[in-house]
Every structure is written in C-alpha cells, then in structure tokens.
Design a protein around this motif. Structure first.
Motif, PDB file in Angstrom:
ATOM      1  N   PRO A   6      -0.011   9.316  -5.673  1.00  0.00           N
ATOM      2  CA  PRO A   6      -0.379  10.056  -4.457  1.00  0.00           C
ATOM      3  C   PRO A   6      -1.771  10.702  -4.542  1.00  0.00           C
ATOM      4  O   PRO A   6      -2.413  10.944  -3.520  1.00  0.00           O
ATOM      5  N   GLN A  49       2.136   1.713  -3.471  1.00  0.00           N
ATOM      6  CA  GLN A  49       1.050   2.184  -4.362  1.00  0.00           C
ATOM      7  C   GLN A  49       0.758   3.661  -4.113  1.00  0.00           C
ATOM      8  O   GLN A  49       0.560   4.426  -5.060  1.00  0.00           O
ATOM      9  N   ASN A  50       0.737   4.053  -2.839  1.00  0.00           N
ATOM     10  CA  ASN A  50       0.467   5.460  -2.505  1.00  0.00           C
ATOM     11  C   ASN A  50       1.564   6.370  -3.037  1.00  0.00           C
ATOM     12  O   ASN A  50       1.296   7.501  -3.438  1.00  0.00           O
ATOM     13  N   GLU A  51       2.794   5.882  -3.021  1.00  0.00           N
ATOM     14  CA  GLU A  51       3.905   6.696  -3.544  1.00  0.00           C
ATOM     15  C   GLU A  51       3.802   6.865  -5.049  1.00  0.00           C
ATOM     16  O   GLU A  51       4.067   7.929  -5.597  1.00  0.00           O
ATOM     17  N   ILE A 111       0.855  -1.207   0.000  1.00  0.00           N
ATOM     18  CA  ILE A 111       0.000   0.000   0.000  1.00  0.00           C
ATOM     19  C   ILE A 111       0.885   1.249   0.000  1.00  0.00           C
ATOM     20  O   ILE A 111       0.618   2.222  -0.701  1.00  0.00           O
ATOM     21  N   LYS A 112       1.947   1.177   0.774  1.00  0.00           N
ATOM     22  CA  LYS A 112       2.893   2.299   0.821  1.00  0.00           C
ATOM     23  C   LYS A 112       3.433   2.598  -0.588  1.00  0.00           C
ATOM     24  O   LYS A 112       3.457   3.751  -1.037  1.00  0.00           O
ATOM     25  N   ASP A 161     -12.446   3.288  -0.339  1.00  0.00           N
ATOM     26  CA  ASP A 161     -11.128   3.915  -0.401  1.00  0.00           C
ATOM     27  C   ASP A 161     -10.171   3.393   0.654  1.00  0.00           C
ATOM     28  O   ASP A 161      -9.103   3.976   0.871  1.00  0.00           O
ATOM     29  N   ASN A 220      -4.327   9.368  -5.563  1.00  0.00           N
ATOM     30  CA  ASN A 220      -5.345   8.353  -5.284  1.00  0.00           C
ATOM     31  C   ASN A 220      -4.916   7.509  -4.075  1.00  0.00           C
ATOM     32  O   ASN A 220      -5.104   6.299  -4.062  1.00  0.00           O
ATOM     33  N   ALA A 221      -4.309   8.207  -3.089  1.00  0.00           N
ATOM     34  CA  ALA A 221      -3.751   7.488  -1.930  1.00  0.00           C
ATOM     35  C   ALA A 221      -4.856   6.801  -1.134  1.00  0.00           C
ATOM     36  O   ALA A 221      -5.930   7.353  -0.925  1.00  0.00           O
ATOM     37  N   LYS A 222      -4.565   5.571  -0.717  1.00  0.00           N
ATOM     38  CA  LYS A 222      -5.550   4.788   0.050  1.00  0.00           C
ATOM     39  C   LYS A 222      -5.113   4.725   1.516  1.00  0.00           C
ATOM     40  O   LYS A 222      -3.939   4.945   1.841  1.00  0.00           O
ATOM     41  N   VAL A 276       1.941   5.009   6.148  1.00  0.00           N
ATOM     42  CA  VAL A 276       0.645   4.694   5.529  1.00  0.00           C
ATOM     43  C   VAL A 276      -0.424   5.257   6.448  1.00  0.00           C
ATOM     44  O   VAL A 276      -0.508   4.880   7.612  1.00  0.00           O
TER      45      VAL A 276
END
Lengths: 226, 258, 323
Positions: free
Chosen positions: C61, C56-58, C53-54, C213, C63-65, C97
């Motif tokens: 950003p 993916q968020n990077e 998740i970290k 989300d 669409n950060a979950k 996260v």
C-alpha cells in the motif's frame, strides 16, 4: 537572408538537443532539462491556437464585410466561435454563477454534442451505401476482399458468432469459429499489411524530420513567407 | 527510454543513405522514379471537369503542417492548381488546419499566377474550416453547392474520409485519393475511382515536384526499407531456427535489443 | 418477377439504403434483442491487469499505483468511447483501484470524464442495498462484481470519493515535449486539477510523481494517438498501455497488441460490450450492440443482394450481346 540563417541555426540546435537527449545515457544530465521544456512548448502551442482564431476571424469577417455569397454563414460562424469562447472564459472566472454554467451546458450538451455526433453517425449510412455499390465480385481480388469483409463483419457481432457457436471452444475445430477467424484476420494479414505501410510511413517521417532539422526543406513551402 | 547501441546504429543506417542521396541529387545526378499511375487519373479527372466547365475540389487531409503527408498533399495541390489554371477552371480547397491554410493559399495562388491566370484565382476558393466534423460537413456542403466535377483527397485522413468520398460520389464527381492512413484506405478504395496507397503518395509528390531533396530523400528511404526487409527476413529465419533447434539463446534477437 | 427485382436493386437509389439502415438501427430501441457477448482475449487481458493492480496495491500500500485514463475522445465518437470509458471506470470503482483522467488532445475530454461518472452514479441509484443480498439468485449473480464495492464501503458505496478514488486532472494543450515531461514531472504541467484545486494535495496523488507511477495507462480515443504513447511515453515510464478505440481504428492497433506493446485492446462498441459483461453491467455498450448487430446483418444482406443483382445484370448483358 539573416533571418533564414538564424532560423536554420535555431532549428538545428533545438533538434540537436532532442537527438542527444535520446542517444546519450541518462547520466549526461540532458534528460533533467526536459521538465523545463514541456511548459514552454505549451505556451507556443496555445499561441498557435490564437493564430488559428485570428485567421478564421479574418477570413470570415472579410466575407461579411464584402458581402460575398453566403456571407450570413460566415457571420453565424463568427458569432458561434465568440459566444462559446466567451462562455468558456466566463465559466472559468465565475464557476459558481448559475446562468453562466447553465448557458454553457446548454450550448455544449444540446448543440455541440448532437451536432458532432450526428455528423459522425452519418458514417453508418455512408458505409452501407458505399459497401452496397462497391463490394461487387468483379474480379478474383474483389471476391477475396468481399469474403474477408464478410468474415470480419460476422465475427464482430453476436448474431454472426452464433452461426459457429456449435463448434467447440477449444481444440483445432475452435479455429473455425467466426470470432476466431476474425481475430486471425486482424492479427495476421491485417497486422502484416499495417506494419508494412507503417514502416514506410515512419521512414518517410524520419526523412522529413531530417530535412527539417538540417533545413534542407526548401522549394515549395518554406521559401514563401507564411 | 534512451537509445541502445543497436538503435544508434540503426539511426545511422537509416539516415546515412537519405543524406547521401539528397546530396547526390543536389549535385545534379538524375534519379529515376517510375511514372505514377495515379497521375493519369488526376489528369483524366481534371479533363472531365474542364469538359463540364465545373470546378474541382481538393482536400489535404486532417494532419498538420509538420506531417509529411500534408507536405506531399500540398505539392499535389500545386500540381492540380496548375492544371486547373491551364484549363481555366477553379479549384476549391478546404483546409482543416490553421497553419496549413496560408501555405495552401499561397501555393494555389502561385500556381495560377505561374500559368498567367492570376485573375482566375479567388481567395474565397481556399477555405479554412476548423474541426474534424465541421470540416467534413462544410466540405460536403461545398461539393454540393459548387457541383464539383472531380474530387481529390491527398494527405492523412481520419473518419472524415468516407464522409468526404461519399459526398463526392453523391454529386457524381470523379474521385482520386492518396493516403497512407491504413485505417482509411479501405474507405477510399470503396468510394473513389482511383486510390494511391501508402508510400506512392510520397513518390507522387517527389515525381511532381522534381525537387532534388525530395527525390534523393525518396531514394534514401528505399534503402532504409531494404534494411528493414533484411532484418525481418533474418529475424524470422533466426526465430524459426530457434524453435526448430530448440535453442535457448537467440543471439540475433539479443543483438537487436542490446 | 425476380428479374424485375434485380433490376430495381441494381438501380436502387442510395436514399433507400439510408432509410433501411435507419430502420435496422432503430428496431432494437423498441424490441430488445437478447445477445450473447463473447469476451475476446484482448479485452480479458485488460480486465485481468486491473485486477492485478488491485492485488499489488493491497500487498504494497505504501507504493500504491494508479490507473490513468487518457480521454482523447469527444462528442463525435461518444457512441463507442463513452461505453468503453464507463466500463473501465466502473471496474476501477468496483474493486477500489484509484484512477485519474486527463486529456491532451480533446479540450472537452475532462467534461466528458465527469459526464461518464454521473452516468455511473445514476445507474447505481437504481440499485437498492438489499439487492446485494437478495433471494433472487440471478440478481445476486448480476450484482456480484458491484458487491465488492458494497462490501468495501458499506452504506456509502454510491458516493465516489473525489481525490481518493478518482481525480480529474483536466485538459492542457500539449506537444510531445510536454507529454514527455509528464513522465517524471506531472505537476510541472498540471499543478491543479480541472477545478483549480492543487493536485498534489489529493490523497491518491501523494505518491504520484508522473506517468512512472501509473501502473496502467488506458488511452480511449477515436484518433491516431496510439503511436505517441507506444513510441515516446510508455517505454520510458514503464507503465502498461491499453488501447480503447473506435472500431475503425482497431486494425491499426492489432500489431501492437500482438507484439505486447499494448496489453489490452477494446475495439469499438463491441469491446465496450465485452468489458461490460466482465464487470457485470448492461450499459450503453451492450445496449448499443443490439443496434450495431442488426445494422451489420442488414449491410451484409444488402451486399449479398447487390452482388446477386450485379451477377444477374452481367449475365443478361452477356446474353444480349450473344443475340
């Protein structure tokens, strides 16, 4: 009579909505109503909590007023319920008042938490005593149960796992490591048994939901005024 | 998630036999249920309590009124209360759910009145104790104070199961449990004299109540289980063939997820 | 002598068993027992998912979950659930996260959520900034997971930024319909956080409409709440589900782990200890395992002794009847 017909129709219509919401495609628009329903259900639930409080108060007050045996326990119960209730309400309205927070915290941290945790922790003693008395190899089945229990217990704790740590971590021999035996027991026979019971339970729930939805549930429960 | 066509068909497949058998039973057709072994254990335990002249204890589990296990437990409670009334002994019931409480009280009262022993019933014998562990602690206290001779645990239980069963064992009571709570069955088996496992709980209540709706529903549930068994067998077979024959496509699996 | 011993064991008063279990549980409070914790796949998978998740968020950003922790535990099961909660929260804070916490069955849940964070902060206060670059290799290695936070936040690493890293939604009594509403409309049920501040105003909540989300929902519980999530919520929200439960509830959860309906499973204190090992901390889980370890061994020993005395009695009864 009319009351019952009204309840039956209401139940049926409400059930019909949830049924169709589930089976109809999203485009039907039924799902869009869902956010409107949630908050209303909360209101019903909260009302039920008050109902519980009233029931509890009525029952214990009855005992206190009539001086039934152990009435002082009932009195302690009523005081405990309402003191905690009052403190919670006060804390909501006066979140910065020191004495309110302090009193609430004291009751919560030093009375509620230890009492609850103590009762749960008794399980450790009870399970040891029950295991000591009941885990006897009286028959073949009891012996198998005991062996499985020992594998799971040993596989659960580091000191147990240490017994087979000399075995390789990969390859066929690794299957005989205690933690892997435990994992297999949990994953395979346990899962199979759990699923079996769950299937039965779920179909039972489906049947009961159906009976409630169609107001077929009669007899012992719902004829009586509650 | 909305239902797929397969799910819709399965819903119909599971509900149709239930409705069919309920209707059949209501029309008066006799549906056979084999005698339940656990019932003998209940009779035996009440018999012992009668000999000793001590009350019996009943717990309907922690679940709410809308759970099938609680409804089954209440039917068993009614049966036990009738037996107790017949033999002039008290049944002490503790209830952890406020919505179950009035129903349970009514059922015990009805049982005593039905046996013509209304005067033996006391409101104080049906006790509401809210909260899981207050419930367990309160119930064990009652077992000790009342020196109960038999304990019955029917319904859905959580961690309080062993606290109750061990409490009953401490007072030397005969104990009979019935639950389909998979995590608590082992505890009851170790601490009780007899345990009714899983769906036998449903069967017990249908057997006791003799309500056509319950009997028909139980028979319909059996058909549902047969459907599941069939699907599991075919599914396992197809999955095995898929591996052995190295199929890329398992039509049965696809069908189930459609 | 032996005969006498077995006869005593056969008639042993249960209070002796209680006493010895108490002693076994207490010894590790005074004499620490070094234990090697083996990390099992069900724990590793959860750790890896949060790391994903970290990443993916990077990458995305905008669409950060977030991770959502459902606090379905209370005082009674805190011995097992608190360390699980603490280890997962620590992990999220270490790598950055954002996570939210809420409760739908335990009114005390949000309060415990705060206590857990206080406990993390207290533990961090014992760590000096220079420890991260210490000459002591062992210490550096031990602090390596936490160093990721230090590297990211610098001197202020001890401050948990409420609303950016973490939000407590609070508790609300709810039925299934309300929980399902939260899949797409969180703010209809929780317009405010547990202190009464508008939830939507917090930076980390800007992109959160509901469970949809939440990349991962972690249900921490001592109750049978798993089915609610597995059957009704996660299939619809598309979130992954992890289950952290008391040891006694775990057998019920294994079928769902096997069928991948839950992507991670922490079972009791052991699960918490494994997670603590992965995030490089020794908190309540690993410390508690010492007591649990000894008590388990003691129970096993008692069961064996009980069986020996049972076999001895059975043999004696048979011999007596022959006579």
């Amino acid at each position: 009579m009319w009351r019952r017909i009204f309840i039956s129709i209401l139940t049926f219509v409400a059930g019909l909505y949830f049924f169709f919401e589930y089976v109809m495609p999203r485009e039907s628009g039924l799902t869009d109503i869902m956010p409107e329903i949630g908050p209303r259900v909360i209101i019903i639930g909260v009302t039920a909590i008050f109902l519980g409080m009233i029931n509890l108060t009525r029952m214990h007050l009855h005992k206190v007023v009539r001086r039934r045996p152990g009435w002082y326990n009932s009195l302690a119960c009523i005081i405990a319920i309402y003191v905690m209730f009052l403190l919670t309400v006060l804390q909501y309205f006066f979140p910065k008042t020191a004495w309110v927070i302090h009193t609430y915290d004291t009751f919560f941290q030093y009375v509620r938490i230890p009492l609850d945790a103590t009762i749960f922790s008794l399980l450790a003693y009870y399970i040891a005593s029950a295991a000591y008395r009941a885990f006897r190899i009286k028959s073949v089945e009891a012996t198998v149960m005991l062996a499985v229990a020992l594998f799971v217990m040993l596989g659960q704790i580091p000191m147990g796992q240490a017994i087979t740590r000399w075995l390789p971590e990969t390859g066929y021999l690794s299957w005989f490591r205690l933690e892997n035996i435990k994992l297999w027991i949990m994953d395979v026979p346990n899962s199979a048994a759990t699923r079996g019971i769950l299937f039965g339970g779920m179909i039972g729930t489906l049947a009961m939901s159906l009976r409630l939805w169609l107001s077929l549930e009669r007899g012992s429960f719902f004829d009586a005024e509650v | 998630m909305h239902a797929s066509y397969t799910v819709l068909i399965l819903i119909i497949a599971f509900t149709a036999p239930i409705i069919y058998f309920i209707v059949t039973a209501r029309r008066g057709k006799e549906l056979y249920i084999r005698p339940i072994a656990g019932l003998e254990a209940i009779d035996e335990a009440i018999g012992r309590a009668t000999e000793m002249g001590r009350p019996v204890f009943f717990s309907p589990g922690l679940a709410g009124l809308t759970q099938i296990e609680t409804l089954c437990a209440l039917i068993v409670l009614n049966h036990i209360a009738k037996l107790c009334a017949k033999y002039d002994i008290r049944v002490v019931t503790t209830i952890p759910q406020y919505l179950v409480y009035p129903v349970a009280e009514e059922m015990v009262r009805e049982a005593y009145v039905e046996q013509g022993k209304g005067d033996l019933f006391s409101e104080d014998d049906v006790i509401l104790i809210l909260g899981q562990f207050p419930y367990a602690a309160g119930s064990v206290g009652i077992m000790h104070r009342e020196k109960v001779a038999a304990c019955f645990y029917f319904g859905y239980f959580y961690a309080e199961s062993l606290l109750l069963a061990e409490g009953g064992s401490q007072v030397g009571a005969i104990q009979v449990a019935g639950t389909n709570s998979t995590t608590q069955i082992p505890f009851f088996i170790t601490a009780c004299d007899y345990t009714i496992i899983g769906e036998e709980l449903f069967a017990t209540s249908a057997y006791l109540s003799r309500e056509p709706v319950m009997l028909g529903s139980l028979r319909g549930q059996d058909v549902g289980k047969m459907i599941i068994m069939f699907l599991i067998l075919v599914g396992t077979l197809m999955a095995s063939i898929q591996v052995l024959a190295q199929w890329e496509y398992n039509w049965f699996r696809e069908l189930l997820f459609k | 002598m032996a005969a006498n011993f077995f006869e005593i064991m056969e008639r042993l008063d249960r209070r002796w068993i209680y006493l010895t279990v108490f002693v076994a549980l207490s010894i590790p409070f005074f004499i620490p027992i070094p234990l090697r914790i083996e990390v099992m796949p069900e724990c590793k998978d959860l750790h890896e998912r949060i790391e994903e998740i970290k990443q993916q968020n990077e990458k995305d950003p905008d669409n950060a979950k977030i991770v959502l922790i459902s606090i379905s535990w209370s005082a009674n099961v805190q011995a097992e659930c608190w360390p699980q909660h603490e280890a997962i929260a620590e992990h999220c804070l270490q790598i950055g996260v954002p996570f939210a916490a809420f409760s739908f069955i335990s009114p005390e849940g949000p309060q415990f959520g705060e206590y857990v964070l206080d406990s993390i902060k207290r533990r961090w206060e014992g760590i000096k900034d220079e420890d991260f670059n210490s000459d002591d290799e062992e210490l550096r290695e031990k602090l390596a997971p936490l160093k990721r936070r230090y590297d990211r936040m610098g001197k202020n690493w001890r401050e948990i930024q409420y609303g950016v890293e973490y939000v407590n939604w609070g508790y609300k009594y709810m039925d299934l319909a309300a929980l399902m509403t939260m899949i797409s409309d969180l703010y209809g049920i929780f317009p405010e956080d547990y202190k009464g501040a508008p939830l939507q105003d917090f930076p980390m909540m800007k992109q959160v409409k509901g469970f949809v989300d939440c990349a991962l929902i972690v249900e921490i519980t001592g109750s049978g709440t798993l089915l609610t999530w597995v059957m009704y919520v996660t299939p619809q929200s598309g979130s992954d589900l992890a289950f952290a439960c008391t040891g006694v509830m775990a057998p019920e959860a294994y079928p769902y782990f096997k069928s991948k309906q839950i992507i991670g499973l922490l079972s009791g204190m052991d699960g918490a200890a494994q997670y603590e090992k992965l995030v490089g901390i020794k908190a309540r889980g690993r410390k508690g395992m010492e007591s649990q370890n000894l008590a388990h061994l003691w129970v096993i020993l008692m069961v064996i002794l009980g069986n020996l005395s049972f076999l001895y009695k059975r043999k004696k009864d048979r011999d007596d009847s022959k006579k």
